[in-house]
Motif scaffolding. Structure first.
Motif, short mmCIF file in Angstrom:
data_model
loop_
_atom_site.label_atom_id
_atom_site.label_comp_id
_atom_site.label_asym_id
_atom_site.label_seq_id
_atom_site.Cartn_x
_atom_site.Cartn_y
_atom_site.Cartn_z
N ALA A 38 0.84 -1.20 0.00
CA ALA A 38 0.00 0.00 0.00
C ALA A 38 0.87 1.25 0.00
CB ALA A 38 -0.93 0.01 1.21
N HIS A 39 0.39 2.24 -0.72
CA HIS A 39 1.00 3.57 -0.71
C HIS A 39 0.00 4.52 -0.08
CE1 HIS A 39 2.27 7.48 -2.58
NE2 HIS A 39 3.41 7.05 -2.08
N HIS A 40 0.37 5.10 1.05
CA HIS A 40 -0.52 5.99 1.79
C HIS A 40 -0.10 7.45 1.65
CE1 HIS A 40 -2.73 2.71 3.70
NE2 HIS A 40 -1.58 2.13 3.98
N GLY A 41 0.60 7.76 0.57
CA GLY A 41 1.07 9.12 0.35
C GLY A 41 2.54 9.26 0.70
N PRO A 42 3.15 10.37 0.32
CA PRO A 42 4.57 10.60 0.60
C PRO A 42 4.84 10.59 2.10
CG PRO A 42 3.72 12.21 -0.97
CD PRO A 42 2.53 11.50 -0.41
N ILE A 77 6.52 2.66 0.53
CA ILE A 77 5.29 1.88 0.69
C ILE A 77 5.28 1.09 1.99
CG2 ILE A 77 4.99 1.71 -1.82
CD1 ILE A 77 5.92 -1.25 -1.59
N PHE A 78 4.10 0.59 2.32
CA PHE A 78 3.87 -0.30 3.45
C PHE A 78 3.74 -1.72 2.89
CE2 PHE A 78 2.72 3.82 4.85
CZ PHE A 78 2.57 3.86 6.23
N VAL A 79 4.48 -2.66 3.46
CA VAL A 79 4.41 -4.06 3.03
C VAL A 79 3.95 -4.89 4.22
CG1 VAL A 79 5.68 -6.01 2.05
CG2 VAL A 79 6.31 -3.67 1.41
N TYR A 80 2.77 -5.49 4.10
CA TYR A 80 2.18 -6.20 5.24
C TYR A 80 2.01 -7.68 4.92
CZ TYR A 80 -0.96 -7.39 9.09
OH TYR A 80 -1.51 -7.97 10.19
N ALA A 81 2.65 -8.52 5.73
CA ALA A 81 2.49 -9.97 5.62
C ALA A 81 1.34 -10.37 6.53
CB ALA A 81 3.78 -10.68 6.03
N LEU A 82 0.21 -10.68 5.91
CA LEU A 82 -1.04 -10.85 6.65
C LEU A 82 -0.97 -12.01 7.63
CD1 LEU A 82 -4.06 -9.88 6.78
CD2 LEU A 82 -4.55 -11.71 5.16
N ARG A 83 -0.58 -13.18 7.15
CA ARG A 83 -0.60 -14.36 8.00
C ARG A 83 0.43 -14.26 9.12
NH1 ARG A 83 -0.31 -20.48 5.68
NH2 ARG A 83 1.88 -19.97 5.31
N GLN A 84 1.55 -13.59 8.85
CA GLN A 84 2.62 -13.47 9.85
C GLN A 84 2.49 -12.24 10.72
OE1 GLN A 84 3.04 -13.91 6.56
NE2 GLN A 84 3.76 -16.01 6.42
N LYS A 85 1.45 -11.41 10.46
CA LYS A 85 1.21 -10.20 11.26
C LYS A 85 2.49 -9.36 11.36
CE LYS A 85 -3.16 -10.70 12.51
NZ LYS A 85 -3.56 -11.70 11.53
N THR A 86 3.13 -9.13 10.20
CA THR A 86 4.39 -8.40 10.16
C THR A 86 4.30 -7.26 9.16
OG1 THR A 86 5.66 -10.35 10.81
CG2 THR A 86 6.87 -8.59 9.69
N ARG A 129 2.60 11.40 9.90
CA ARG A 129 1.32 10.70 9.66
C ARG A 129 1.55 9.21 9.45
NH1 ARG A 129 -1.38 9.87 4.63
NH2 ARG A 129 -3.62 9.43 4.90
N ALA A 130 2.67 8.84 8.86
CA ALA A 130 2.96 7.43 8.60
C ALA A 130 3.03 6.61 9.89
CB ALA A 130 4.26 7.29 7.81
N HIS A 131 3.43 7.24 11.00
CA HIS A 131 3.45 6.52 12.28
C HIS A 131 2.04 6.09 12.67
CE1 HIS A 131 7.29 8.65 12.46
NE2 HIS A 131 7.66 7.83 13.41
N TYR A 132 1.08 6.97 12.51
CA TYR A 132 -0.30 6.66 12.88
C TYR A 132 -0.90 5.62 11.94
CZ TYR A 132 0.13 10.61 16.02
OH TYR A 132 0.55 11.45 17.02
N ILE A 133 -0.56 5.72 10.67
CA ILE A 133 -1.04 4.72 9.71
C ILE A 133 -0.43 3.36 10.05
CG2 ILE A 133 -1.02 4.02 7.28
CD1 ILE A 133 -0.95 7.03 6.59
#
Length: 224
Positions: A145-149, A156-165, A193-197
Protein backbone atom coordinates in the motif's frame (compact mmCIF):
# COMPACT_ATOMS: atom_id res chain seq x y z
CA UNK A 1 33.64 16.19 27.51
CA UNK A 2 32.15 13.17 29.32
CA UNK A 3 31.88 9.87 27.50
CA UNK A 4 28.55 8.73 26.13
CA UNK A 5 26.73 6.01 28.02
CA UNK A 6 26.67 2.50 26.56
CA UNK A 7 23.97 1.51 24.12
CA UNK A 8 21.21 -0.25 26.10
CA UNK A 9 21.19 -4.01 25.64
CA UNK A 10 17.55 -3.86 24.52
CA UNK A 11 18.58 -1.75 21.51
CA UNK A 12 21.29 -4.10 20.27
CA UNK A 13 20.33 -6.63 17.62
CA UNK A 14 21.43 -10.26 17.41
CA UNK A 15 25.08 -11.21 17.00
CA UNK A 16 26.26 -11.55 13.40
CA UNK A 17 27.85 -14.72 12.05
CA UNK A 18 31.37 -14.99 10.65
CA UNK A 19 30.15 -13.77 7.26
CA UNK A 20 28.72 -10.58 8.80
CA UNK A 21 24.98 -11.21 8.78
CA UNK A 22 22.16 -12.66 10.85
CA UNK A 23 19.10 -14.39 9.42
CA UNK A 24 16.24 -15.28 11.72
CA UNK A 25 12.68 -16.51 11.51
CA UNK A 26 10.09 -13.79 12.09
CA UNK A 27 7.00 -15.98 11.92
CA UNK A 28 6.29 -19.13 9.94
CA UNK A 29 8.26 -18.99 6.70
CA UNK A 30 8.94 -15.24 6.93
CA UNK A 31 12.55 -14.35 7.75
CA UNK A 32 14.56 -11.18 8.25
CA UNK A 33 18.21 -10.53 7.41
CA UNK A 34 20.44 -7.87 8.94
CA UNK A 35 24.07 -6.78 8.93
CA UNK A 36 23.45 -4.77 12.09
CA UNK A 37 22.69 -1.58 10.20
CA UNK A 38 20.26 -2.51 7.40
CA UNK A 39 17.43 -5.02 7.15
CA UNK A 40 15.59 -6.98 4.46
CA UNK A 41 12.92 -9.65 4.76
CA UNK A 42 11.85 -12.61 2.63
CA UNK A 43 9.10 -15.21 2.34
CA UNK A 44 10.08 -18.76 1.42
CA UNK A 45 7.11 -20.22 -0.48
CA UNK A 46 6.55 -23.44 -2.40
CA UNK A 47 6.79 -21.41 -5.63
CA UNK A 48 9.93 -19.44 -4.82
CA UNK A 49 11.20 -16.64 -2.61
CA UNK A 50 9.67 -13.17 -2.28
CA UNK A 51 12.38 -10.72 -1.19
CA UNK A 52 11.64 -7.23 0.13
CA UNK A 53 14.57 -4.84 -0.42
CA UNK A 54 18.20 -5.60 -1.21
CA UNK A 55 20.52 -3.33 0.78
CA UNK A 56 24.01 -3.19 -0.75
CA UNK A 57 25.70 -3.42 2.67
CA UNK A 58 24.18 -6.90 3.02
CA UNK A 59 24.74 -7.66 -0.67
CA UNK A 60 25.59 -11.27 -1.49
CA UNK A 61 24.92 -12.27 2.10
CA UNK A 62 21.26 -12.09 1.08
CA UNK A 63 21.94 -15.05 -1.21
CA UNK A 64 23.59 -16.92 1.65
CA UNK A 65 20.75 -16.09 4.06
CA UNK A 66 18.08 -17.28 1.62
CA UNK A 67 20.04 -20.50 1.06
CA UNK A 68 20.36 -20.99 4.84
CA UNK A 69 16.58 -20.89 5.23
CA UNK A 70 15.36 -22.70 2.12
CA UNK A 71 17.81 -25.55 2.64
CA UNK A 72 16.06 -26.21 5.97
CA UNK A 73 12.49 -25.61 4.78
CA UNK A 74 12.95 -27.64 1.61
CA UNK A 75 11.41 -24.87 -0.49
CA UNK A 76 12.86 -23.43 -3.72
CA UNK A 77 15.71 -21.00 -3.11
CA UNK A 78 15.16 -18.99 -6.30
CA UNK A 79 13.98 -15.40 -5.81
CA UNK A 80 10.95 -14.97 -8.06
CA UNK A 81 9.73 -11.58 -6.78
CA UNK A 82 11.69 -8.58 -5.49
CA UNK A 83 9.69 -5.80 -3.84
CA UNK A 84 11.18 -2.31 -3.53
CA UNK A 85 10.14 -0.40 -0.42
CA UNK A 86 11.25 2.78 -2.21
CA UNK A 87 13.87 3.96 -4.67
CA UNK A 88 16.77 4.89 -2.35
CA UNK A 89 20.02 3.11 -3.20
CA UNK A 90 20.90 2.28 0.40
CA UNK A 91 17.91 -0.09 0.52
CA UNK A 92 17.83 -1.57 -3.00
CA UNK A 93 21.35 -1.02 -4.32
CA UNK A 94 21.99 -4.79 -4.56
CA UNK A 95 18.83 -5.40 -6.62
CA UNK A 96 20.81 -6.23 -9.77
CA UNK A 97 22.08 -9.46 -8.16
CA UNK A 98 18.91 -11.21 -9.37
CA UNK A 99 19.27 -10.37 -13.04
CA UNK A 100 16.36 -10.12 -15.47
CA UNK A 101 14.35 -13.19 -14.50
CA UNK A 102 12.79 -11.77 -11.35
CA UNK A 103 9.55 -9.81 -11.13
CA UNK A 104 10.39 -6.43 -9.61
CA UNK A 105 7.51 -4.72 -7.85
CA UNK A 106 7.27 -1.13 -6.67
CA UNK A 107 5.21 2.01 -6.64
CA UNK A 108 4.61 3.86 -9.91
CA UNK A 109 6.77 6.72 -8.64
CA UNK A 110 9.57 4.28 -7.86
CA UNK A 111 9.71 3.29 -11.52
CA UNK A 112 9.78 6.94 -12.61
CA UNK A 113 12.58 7.78 -10.19
CA UNK A 114 14.67 4.74 -11.09
CA UNK A 115 14.28 5.28 -14.82
CA UNK A 116 15.49 8.84 -14.30
CA UNK A 117 18.42 7.67 -12.17
CA UNK A 118 19.55 5.11 -14.73
CA UNK A 119 21.44 3.12 -12.08
CA UNK A 120 22.25 -0.42 -13.33
CA UNK A 121 22.31 -1.62 -9.72
CA UNK A 122 18.66 -0.59 -9.29
CA UNK A 123 16.67 -1.86 -12.30
CA UNK A 124 13.24 -0.23 -12.53
CA UNK A 125 10.20 -2.23 -11.38
CA UNK A 126 8.51 -4.42 -13.98
CA UNK A 127 5.23 -4.36 -12.06
CA UNK A 128 3.87 -1.18 -10.46
CA UNK A 129 0.83 0.01 -8.53
CA UNK A 130 -0.57 3.38 -7.47
CA UNK A 131 -2.50 2.81 -4.23
CA UNK A 132 -2.76 -0.88 -3.33
CA UNK A 133 -1.68 -4.26 -4.59
CA UNK A 134 -2.07 -7.78 -3.20
CA UNK A 135 0.67 -10.24 -4.13
CA UNK A 136 -0.15 -13.96 -3.96
CA UNK A 137 2.77 -16.37 -4.27
CA UNK A 138 2.16 -19.99 -3.39
CA UNK A 139 0.19 -20.04 -0.17
CA UNK A 140 1.36 -16.58 0.88
CA UNK A 141 -0.14 -13.10 0.64
CA UNK A 142 1.55 -9.72 0.91
CA UNK A 143 -0.46 -6.50 0.96
CA UNK A 144 1.34 -3.51 -0.56
CA UNK A 145 0.00 0.00 0.00
CA UNK A 146 1.00 3.57 -0.71
CA UNK A 147 -0.52 5.99 1.79
CA UNK A 148 1.07 9.12 0.35
CA UNK A 149 4.57 10.60 0.60
CA UNK A 150 6.44 10.16 3.88
CA UNK A 151 10.16 9.40 4.15
CA UNK A 152 10.21 9.39 0.34
CA UNK A 153 7.45 10.13 -2.16
CA UNK A 154 7.27 6.44 -3.12
CA UNK A 155 7.78 4.75 0.27
CA UNK A 156 5.29 1.88 0.69
CA UNK A 157 3.87 -0.30 3.45
CA UNK A 158 4.41 -4.06 3.03
CA UNK A 159 2.18 -6.20 5.24
CA UNK A 160 2.49 -9.97 5.62
CA UNK A 161 -1.04 -10.85 6.65
CA UNK A 162 -0.60 -14.36 8.00
CA UNK A 163 2.62 -13.47 9.85
CA UNK A 164 1.21 -10.20 11.26
CA UNK A 165 4.39 -8.40 10.16
CA UNK A 166 4.72 -4.90 8.71
CA UNK A 167 7.76 -3.66 6.82
CA UNK A 168 7.93 0.12 6.75
CA UNK A 169 11.36 1.60 6.08
CA UNK A 170 12.90 4.75 7.57
CA UNK A 171 9.91 5.70 9.72
CA UNK A 172 10.05 3.77 13.02
CA UNK A 173 13.43 2.89 14.58
CA UNK A 174 12.83 0.16 17.18
CA UNK A 175 14.92 0.74 20.28
CA UNK A 176 16.52 3.91 18.88
CA UNK A 177 15.82 7.57 18.27
CA UNK A 178 15.29 8.50 14.59
CA UNK A 179 18.45 9.17 12.63
CA UNK A 180 19.76 12.73 12.21
CA UNK A 181 17.44 14.90 10.10
CA UNK A 182 14.87 12.10 10.32
CA UNK A 183 16.97 10.05 7.89
CA UNK A 184 16.67 12.81 5.26
CA UNK A 185 12.91 12.32 5.07
CA UNK A 186 11.36 14.47 2.36
CA UNK A 187 7.80 15.05 3.63
CA UNK A 188 7.83 15.62 7.38
CA UNK A 189 4.04 15.93 7.88
CA UNK A 190 3.66 12.75 5.83
CA UNK A 191 6.43 11.06 7.83
CA UNK A 192 4.64 11.88 11.10
CA UNK A 193 1.32 10.70 9.66
CA UNK A 194 2.96 7.43 8.60
CA UNK A 195 3.45 6.52 12.28
CA UNK A 196 -0.30 6.66 12.88
CA UNK A 197 -1.04 4.72 9.71
CA UNK A 198 1.50 2.07 10.74
CA UNK A 199 -0.19 1.65 14.10
CA UNK A 200 -3.54 1.14 12.37
CA UNK A 201 -2.22 -2.16 10.98
CA UNK A 202 -2.64 -5.17 13.33
CA UNK A 203 1.04 -6.11 13.24
CA UNK A 204 2.99 -7.89 15.95
CA UNK A 205 6.42 -7.48 14.36
CA UNK A 206 7.91 -4.51 12.50
CA UNK A 207 10.80 -4.59 10.04
CA UNK A 208 12.00 -0.99 10.01
CA UNK A 209 14.77 -1.31 7.43
CA UNK A 210 17.60 -0.25 9.74
CA UNK A 211 19.71 -1.67 12.56
CA UNK A 212 19.43 -5.25 13.79
CA UNK A 213 16.49 -4.97 16.12
CA UNK A 214 13.00 -5.97 14.98
CA UNK A 215 10.14 -3.90 16.37
CA UNK A 216 7.22 -4.71 18.62
CA UNK A 217 4.09 -2.64 19.08
CA UNK A 218 5.59 -0.91 22.11
CA UNK A 219 8.30 0.50 19.84
CA UNK A 220 5.72 2.04 17.55
CA UNK A 221 3.75 3.44 20.46
CA UNK A 222 6.89 4.99 21.95
CA UNK A 223 7.99 6.75 18.78
CA UNK A 224 4.43 7.78 17.89
Amino acid sequence: MPDYGPVPAASVGPALNADGYFVGRVEGNLSSVTDGYYQAMFLATREGVVLVDAPPTIGRNLLRAIDDVTRVTGTPGQVTHLIYSHSHADHIGAASLWGKNVERIGHTETRRLLRRAGDPNRPAPTTTFDDRMVLHVGEERLELAHHGPNHAPDNIFVYALRQKTLMLVDVIYPGWAPFKNLAVSQDIPGWIRAHYIAMSYPWRTLVGGHLGHLGRRADGETQQ
